[in-house]
Design a protein around this motif. Sequence first.
Motif, PDB file in Angstrom:
ATOM      1  N   ASP A  84      -3.560 -10.314   0.361  1.00 42.76           N
ATOM      2  CA  ASP A  84      -2.362 -10.969  -1.057  1.00 42.76           C
ATOM      3  C   ASP A  84      -2.444 -12.237  -0.885  1.00 42.76           C
ATOM      4  O   ASP A  84      -3.293 -12.923  -0.031  1.00 42.76           O
ATOM      5  CB  ASP A  84      -0.840 -10.674  -0.323  1.00 42.76           C
ATOM      6  CG  ASP A  84      -1.072  -9.383   0.097  1.00 42.76           C
ATOM      7  OD1 ASP A  84      -0.835  -8.383  -1.168  1.00 42.76           O
ATOM      8  OD2 ASP A  84      -0.561  -8.409   0.814  1.00 42.76           O
ATOM      9  N   GLY A  85      -1.758 -13.177  -1.384  1.00 43.41           N
ATOM     10  CA  GLY A  85      -1.666 -14.569  -2.084  1.00 43.41           C
ATOM     11  C   GLY A  85      -0.742 -15.436  -2.943  1.00 43.41           C
ATOM     12  O   GLY A  85       0.664 -14.596  -2.929  1.00 43.41           O
ATOM     13  N   LEU A  86      -1.099 -16.457  -3.384  1.00 40.81           N
ATOM     14  CA  LEU A  86      -0.424 -16.708  -4.146  1.00 40.81           C
ATOM     15  C   LEU A  86      -0.680 -17.727  -5.444  1.00 40.81           C
ATOM     16  O   LEU A  86      -2.286 -18.147  -5.391  1.00 40.81           O
ATOM     17  CB  LEU A  86       0.964 -17.515  -3.070  1.00 40.81           C
ATOM     18  CG  LEU A  86      -0.033 -19.096  -2.638  1.00 40.81           C
ATOM     19  CD1 LEU A  86       0.622 -20.030  -2.068  1.00 40.81           C
ATOM     20  CD2 LEU A  86       0.301 -18.252  -0.998  1.00 40.81           C
ATOM     21  N   ASP A  87       0.018 -18.649  -6.461  1.00 38.05           N
ATOM     22  CA  ASP A  87      -0.612 -19.219  -7.451  1.00 38.05           C
ATOM     23  C   ASP A  87       0.500 -20.504  -6.872  1.00 38.05           C
ATOM     24  O   ASP A  87       1.692 -20.195  -6.516  1.00 38.05           O
ATOM     25  CB  ASP A  87      -0.368 -19.344  -8.351  1.00 38.05           C
ATOM     26  CG  ASP A  87      -1.321 -17.696  -8.915  1.00 38.05           C
ATOM     27  OD1 ASP A  87      -2.255 -18.297  -8.205  1.00 38.05           O
ATOM     28  OD2 ASP A  87      -1.195 -17.474  -9.911  1.00 38.05           O
ATOM     29  N   ALA A  88       0.270 -22.199  -6.405  1.00 35.36           N
ATOM     30  CA  ALA A  88       1.116 -23.165  -6.439  1.00 35.36           C
ATOM     31  C   ALA A  88       1.074 -24.140  -7.301  1.00 35.36           C
ATOM     32  O   ALA A  88      -0.279 -24.758  -7.443  1.00 35.36           O
ATOM     33  CB  ALA A  88       0.777 -23.506  -4.788  1.00 35.36           C
ATOM     34  N   ALA A  89       1.791 -25.036  -7.384  1.00 32.87           N
ATOM     35  CA  ALA A  89       1.984 -26.454  -7.962  1.00 32.87           C
ATOM     36  C   ALA A  89       2.697 -27.050  -7.284  1.00 32.87           C
ATOM     37  O   ALA A  89       3.535 -27.255  -7.062  1.00 32.87           O
ATOM     38  CB  ALA A  89       2.349 -26.654  -9.270  1.00 32.87           C
ATOM     39  N   ILE A  90       2.014 -28.122  -6.600  1.00 35.47           N
ATOM     40  CA  ILE A  90       2.518 -29.650  -5.916  1.00 35.47           C
ATOM     41  C   ILE A  90       2.603 -31.443  -7.098  1.00 35.47           C
ATOM     42  O   ILE A  90       1.434 -31.538  -7.449  1.00 35.47           O
ATOM     43  CB  ILE A  90       1.984 -29.967  -4.803  1.00 35.47           C
ATOM     44  CG1 ILE A  90       2.123 -28.777  -4.050  1.00 35.47           C
ATOM     45  CG2 ILE A  90       2.541 -30.908  -3.497  1.00 35.47           C
ATOM     46  CD1 ILE A  90       1.377 -28.140  -2.997  1.00 35.47           C
ATOM     47  N   CYS A  91       3.891 -31.628  -6.744  1.00 42.60           N
ATOM     48  CA  CYS A  91       4.235 -32.923  -7.073  1.00 42.60           C
ATOM     49  C   CYS A  91       4.837 -34.129  -6.088  1.00 42.60           C
ATOM     50  O   CYS A  91       5.336 -33.361  -5.574  1.00 42.60           O
ATOM     51  CB  CYS A  91       4.839 -32.905  -9.125  1.00 42.60           C
ATOM     52  SG  CYS A  91       4.154 -32.464 -10.087  1.00 42.60           S
ATOM     53  N   VAL A  92       4.112 -35.395  -6.367  1.00 43.46           N
ATOM     54  CA  VAL A  92       5.003 -36.599  -5.086  1.00 43.46           C
ATOM     55  C   VAL A  92       4.918 -37.439  -6.239  1.00 43.46           C
ATOM     56  O   VAL A  92       3.947 -37.808  -7.193  1.00 43.46           O
ATOM     57  CB  VAL A  92       4.243 -36.528  -4.452  1.00 43.46           C
ATOM     58  CG1 VAL A  92       4.262 -38.035  -3.534  1.00 43.46           C
ATOM     59  CG2 VAL A  92       3.637 -35.272  -3.828  1.00 43.46           C
ATOM     60  N   TRP A  93       6.276 -37.557  -6.226  1.00 38.21           N
ATOM     61  CA  TRP A  93       6.940 -39.111  -6.623  1.00 38.21           C
ATOM     62  C   TRP A  93       6.721 -40.213  -6.239  1.00 38.21           C
ATOM     63  O   TRP A  93       7.687 -39.559  -5.229  1.00 38.21           O
ATOM     64  CB  TRP A  93       7.964 -38.388  -7.565  1.00 38.21           C
ATOM     65  CG  TRP A  93       8.917 -39.866  -8.339  1.00 38.21           C
ATOM     66  CD1 TRP A  93      10.600 -39.503  -8.098  1.00 38.21           C
ATOM     67  CD2 TRP A  93       8.556 -40.335  -9.012  1.00 38.21           C
ATOM     68  NE1 TRP A  93      10.372 -41.321  -8.270  1.00 38.21           N
ATOM     69  CE2 TRP A  93       9.698 -41.677  -8.733  1.00 38.21           C
ATOM     70  CE3 TRP A  93       7.495 -41.192 -10.128  1.00 38.21           C
ATOM     71  CZ2 TRP A  93       9.664 -42.831  -9.990  1.00 38.21           C
ATOM     72  CZ3 TRP A  93       7.742 -42.431 -10.614  1.00 38.21           C
ATOM     73  CH2 TRP A  93       9.212 -42.972 -10.784  1.00 38.21           C
TER      74      TRP A  93
END
Length: 561
Positions: free
Chosen positions: A426-435
């Motif tokens: 099992d796993g995941l997809d991800a997106a990360i933003c830093v403002w």
Amino acid sequence: MASQHDSASGTDGILLRHSLNTKQAVAILLLVLVVGIIGSVLELYLNWQSMREEFETDTQQTIEMVKGSASEAAFQINSELALGVVDGLLQRQTIAHVRMTDNFGDVLGQGSTEPLSTTGWLSERLFGDIVSYSVPLIYHASPAVSHEVGQLELMLNAQELTSRFVERARVNFYTGLLRAVVVSLSAMLLFYYLITRPLVRVSHGIAAVDPSEPGKGTIESHIGHDKDELGLLTRSFNKLLTEFQRGLEQRDTAQRELKKLTEGLEQLVEERTHELQVTLESLAREKDETEQAFSRLDEAHKELDRTNRLLVESIQYARRIQTALLPDKQALGGQLREIHVCWEPLHLVGGDYFWLENINGRSFMAIIDCTGHGVPGAFMTLVVASALDQILHKSHECRPAQVLLQLDDAVRARLRQDRPGSDSDDGLDAAICVWDPALSTVTFAGANLPLIYVQNKQAISIRGDRMSLGYRTQAVPESFQEHVVPVSEGMSFYMLTDGMHDHIGGERGRLLGRKRLTQVIEEHSDMPMAEQLSTIEAFLSQYRGQEPRRDDMTLIGFTPL
């Protein structure tokens, strides 16, 4: 003698005018013709069904043979390779037209063996529903990721299919007609020599019996019929004449036996009445047992209802727990001009998760799509939430690429997928933003999830790296690319899971796709963020129509300045 001759002549005359053989011949001919016609119609129908199955199977097999090459051509947008696939398909006599398009609707290649024309009514009735084929072209980028890259459309030559069917039907018709005539003539001759002629002779013998002395009259058995039904008929009739004189004595005997039978029947009625009473008592006991069984079944249904209610309440409570783990959707309200979140699980709980937090004056935003949805997906979000909390607050890491790498290690370790013998995958997809307000930049890194931003009313999409996190069967990622976007006033940013664009609907029942969703975002980017998200949700609902949702949906939209 003259009288006897006239009688015979009259009998022969009747036989000539109303011949039993003639009636047999006509009846057999009609029967064989009717049966032949029915058989021919049935055979014609079966041939039709068989040919339809043959054409459909052959076409499906042909499509499967070229689907890989067609998907590759559509993915590469290679018109030369597409034309090669089209020309190969048109070599088959049954295929009249081929058309291949990419996922944007542009034609990569098409061709026809003859000009398209209106299909005749016979061809339309016979094969009109199987001549057209439209197959989505799927390109498998990896074992876990696939995309629809185009469409392959085929149209069979209905006139060719009908011509083959008519030719086969013509052969069957002439064969059936010849078979019916041969069978009729053979049956007529067979019936005449085996039945009709011997029956006429038996009829003459019966007419010669003297009615005043029936016991003395006998009928001679015919040669060749001693052991068949005609011989049995002759012997039975002779026996009837012999036994006729004994009829009165047999009648008296029958009356005496009838009286005894009547007495026996009365006794039998009494016995049967007693048995019926016993049976009714047994049925009454069985009725009581059945009522008790129904009562127990009703209790079981009530228990099932209670269990189902407890299960639903448990899942509702699980939703409250999962919702409590999510951050406040306005947690970054003081750092950003606008931020709004759409989080809609497919069921009460889901596998989508998001994180919003202010870390050292910078706004950290993450959106995560875990394996599955419902309760299994919700459990995965708990694992991810715990891992992300440790990365941010114990490791004090907030760089997007490094957070993704550490999140991959944490999920593998916590699910024991870093071991060779693990059964879990099992796993995941991800997106990360830093403002970063000080630098006026948005830094993005993604694992199979994109970042979309709108600048000067033009939507730009940044794809995440083509890899997921945590899966045992996938290699451990070495790095993730970070994208730094300078922010100017009025720019808006959007982070989303694939559940936002994986909707089937529209007039043609096709996948919405990320490209069309990006166009919708671009068209409404000048609206306030809350109205944008409401408009997008309304558009998705309208696009699906009666089709159900297929996945969890999460969308974060924010405007930094």
